[in-house]
Design an enzyme around this catalytic site. Sequence first.
Site, PDB file in Angstrom:
ATOM      1  N   THR A  95      -4.237 -32.582  25.825  1.00  0.00           N
ATOM      2  CA  THR A  95      -3.446 -33.572  26.570  1.00  0.00           C
ATOM      3  C   THR A  95      -4.027 -33.643  27.975  1.00  0.00           C
ATOM      4  OG1 THR A  95      -1.470 -32.966  25.325  1.00  0.00           O
ATOM      5  CG2 THR A  95      -1.141 -34.230  27.349  1.00  0.00           C
ATOM      6  N   LYS A 170       1.055 -40.010  24.356  1.00  0.00           N
ATOM      7  CA  LYS A 170       1.447 -38.596  24.497  1.00  0.00           C
ATOM      8  C   LYS A 170       2.305 -38.397  25.757  1.00  0.00           C
ATOM      9  CE  LYS A 170       1.335 -34.039  24.357  1.00  0.00           C
ATOM     10  NZ  LYS A 170       1.720 -33.085  23.360  1.00  0.00           N
ATOM     11  N   LYS A 238       1.410 -29.208  33.787  1.00  0.00           N
ATOM     12  CA  LYS A 238       0.211 -30.065  33.786  1.00  0.00           C
ATOM     13  C   LYS A 238       0.538 -31.449  33.208  1.00  0.00           C
ATOM     14  CE  LYS A 238      -2.156 -29.781  30.231  1.00  0.00           C
ATOM     15  NZ  LYS A 238      -2.255 -30.437  28.926  1.00  0.00           N
TER      16      LYS A 238
HETATM   17  N1  LIG Z   1       0.894 -25.236  22.531  1.00  0.00           N
HETATM   18  C1  LIG Z   1       1.546 -26.347  22.196  1.00  0.00           C
HETATM   19  O1  LIG Z   1       2.674 -26.318  21.695  1.00  0.00           O
HETATM   20  C2  LIG Z   1       0.884 -27.703  22.420  1.00  0.00           C
HETATM   21  C3  LIG Z   1       1.459 -28.810  21.798  1.00  0.00           C
HETATM   22  C4  LIG Z   1       0.879 -30.053  21.954  1.00  0.00           C
HETATM   23  C5  LIG Z   1      -0.258 -30.189  22.736  1.00  0.00           C
HETATM   24  N2  LIG Z   1      -0.803 -29.108  23.352  1.00  0.00           N
HETATM   25  C6  LIG Z   1      -2.003 -29.326  24.175  1.00  0.00           C
HETATM   26  O2  LIG Z   1      -3.114 -28.796  23.468  1.00  0.00           O
HETATM   27  C7  LIG Z   1      -4.073 -28.285  24.411  1.00  0.00           C
HETATM   28  C8  LIG Z   1      -4.341 -26.817  24.109  1.00  0.00           C
HETATM   29  O3  LIG Z   1      -3.117 -26.097  24.221  1.00  0.00           O
HETATM   30  P1  LIG Z   1      -2.929 -24.598  23.658  1.00  0.00           P
HETATM   31  O4  LIG Z   1      -1.469 -24.341  23.701  1.00  0.00           O
HETATM   32  O5  LIG Z   1      -3.684 -24.410  22.385  1.00  0.00           O
HETATM   33  O6  LIG Z   1      -3.642 -23.779  24.853  1.00  0.00           O
HETATM   34  P2  LIG Z   1      -4.354 -22.350  24.795  1.00  0.00           P
HETATM   35  O7  LIG Z   1      -4.530 -21.922  26.215  1.00  0.00           O
HETATM   36  O8  LIG Z   1      -3.649 -21.452  23.834  1.00  0.00           O
HETATM   37  O9  LIG Z   1      -5.788 -22.695  24.156  1.00  0.00           O
HETATM   38  C9  LIG Z   1      -6.810 -23.309  24.848  1.00  0.00           C
HETATM   39  C10 LIG Z   1      -8.126 -22.758  24.319  1.00  0.00           C
HETATM   40  O10 LIG Z   1      -9.188 -23.438  24.978  1.00  0.00           O
HETATM   41  C11 LIG Z   1     -10.197 -22.491  25.265  1.00  0.00           C
HETATM   42  N3  LIG Z   1     -10.967 -23.005  26.398  1.00  0.00           N
HETATM   43  C12 LIG Z   1     -10.520 -23.314  27.631  1.00  0.00           C
HETATM   44  N4  LIG Z   1     -11.527 -23.755  28.385  1.00  0.00           N
HETATM   45  C13 LIG Z   1     -12.634 -23.719  27.608  1.00  0.00           C
HETATM   46  C14 LIG Z   1     -13.984 -24.040  27.820  1.00  0.00           C
HETATM   47  N5  LIG Z   1     -14.389 -24.484  29.007  1.00  0.00           N
HETATM   48  N6  LIG Z   1     -14.849 -23.881  26.783  1.00  0.00           N
HETATM   49  C15 LIG Z   1     -14.422 -23.438  25.586  1.00  0.00           C
HETATM   50  N7  LIG Z   1     -13.146 -23.116  25.330  1.00  0.00           N
HETATM   51  C16 LIG Z   1     -12.280 -23.253  26.334  1.00  0.00           C
HETATM   52  C17 LIG Z   1      -9.469 -21.211  25.585  1.00  0.00           C
HETATM   53  O11 LIG Z   1     -10.305 -20.092  25.355  1.00  0.00           O
HETATM   54  C18 LIG Z   1      -8.316 -21.262  24.595  1.00  0.00           C
HETATM   55  O12 LIG Z   1      -8.686 -20.641  23.376  1.00  0.00           O
HETATM   56  C19 LIG Z   1      -3.473 -28.525  25.815  1.00  0.00           C
HETATM   57  O13 LIG Z   1      -3.978 -29.705  26.383  1.00  0.00           O
HETATM   58  C20 LIG Z   1      -1.990 -28.641  25.519  1.00  0.00           C
HETATM   59  O14 LIG Z   1      -1.325 -29.414  26.525  1.00  0.00           O
HETATM   60  C21 LIG Z   1      -0.269 -27.862  23.198  1.00  0.00           C
END
Ligand SMILES: NC(=O)c1ccc[n+]([C@@H]2O[C@H](COP(=O)([O-])OP(=O)(O)OC[C@H]3O[C@@H](n4cnc5c(N)ncnc54)[C@H](O)[C@@H]3O)[C@@H](O)[C@H]2O)c1
Length: 284
Positions: A95, A170, A238
């Site tokens: 997102t 979103k 965010k």
């Molecule tokens: N967790 C939820 O319920 C949820 C629901 C809908 C949307 N989202 C969105 O999905 C996205 C991810 O969320 P999440 O909860 O999985 O976060 P998270 O922090 O658990 O996972 C993010 C992953 O990205 C990796 N990462 C970050 N920077 C990186 C880079 N430069 N190179 C390679 N890998 C990198 C991290 O190592 C981590 O494994 C976000 O944008 C969030 O807003 C999350």
Amino acid sequence: MNLAFIGTGIMGLPMAGHLLAAGHRVTVTSRTKSRVEPLLAKGATWADSPAAAAKDASVVFTCVPDTPDVESVLLGKGGVIESARAGLIVVDHSTISPSATREMAAKLVERGTTLLDAPVSGGDIGAKNATLSIMVGGDAAAFATAEPLLRHMGKTITHCGGIGTGQLTKLVNQILVSVTNLAVCEALTFAKKAGLDLPKTIQAVGGGAAGSWQLTNLGPRMITGDFAPGFMIKLQQKDLRLVAEATKELGLDLQALQRVTELFDRAGAEGRGNEGTQALFAMV
Ligand SMILES: NC(=O)c1ccc[n+]([C@@H]2O[C@H](COP(=O)([O-])OP(=O)(O)OC[C@H]3O[C@@H](n4cnc5c(N)ncnc54)[C@H](O)[C@@H]3O)[C@@H](O)[C@H]2O)c1
């Protein structure tokens, strides 16, 4: 099909797992290799950079936290753009900013690569159960190619329009989710103070017109004090910043949204950023 998945955190890990389980070859990279082990054990291949992961892939998926993270994995040093080529499709599940999405798409298209913005909703549970709602913006032909893959991860797949419309949709989702979260917090605070049986209250009102994902999934975590993420407060902050930018551009003044944004910012300032959004219950 040869696929790549970049960013295997709370959401990306199970999502990439579904693509593997469907029989695709999946190359993965993320910041912390140890967290990818469950996928490697199931047959995924590790790559040291997004460029290396994308090299032989037909479709690359990204699911990283914020706009600068997507810019880094797509356009930065060792980014996808270094191995991007004609026909490659990049599907971004993060997102992030709609305008930054459009700018990145314009850079990738110079290499013949098509970006689809495809943020998701449904939380950690939706990612695990492959029941996500996926809101997609971008080229219709690229969407037609990606859609069968998205069906391995989600139940409701919608092509919202041109590039950036997935992210805008979103943001609509995040307005609903955050304001409903606050409504659930206030309703359960009321129920607690009134001495009601809280699980019974959730069951009773959840089956009627007040039912919602937030109530059913986060309500039980709120009343037991289980604040493990889920969807982290810092990610909701965010998203609410992205919503605030967009509402300003649109000349809107949304009151409930402002209130819930203040509360999430206060929770973040009090050190709750890594807790799940159900921890808002402690702020009401
Ligand atoms: N967790 C939820 O319920 C949820 C629901 C809908 C949307 N989202 C969105 O999905 C996205 C991810 O969320 P999440 O909860 O999985 O976060 P998270 O922090 O658990 O996972 C993010 C992953 O990205 C990796 N990462 C970050 N920077 C990186 C880079 N430069 N190179 C390679 N890998 C990198 C991290 O190592 C981590 O494994 C976000 O944008 C969030 O807003 C999350």
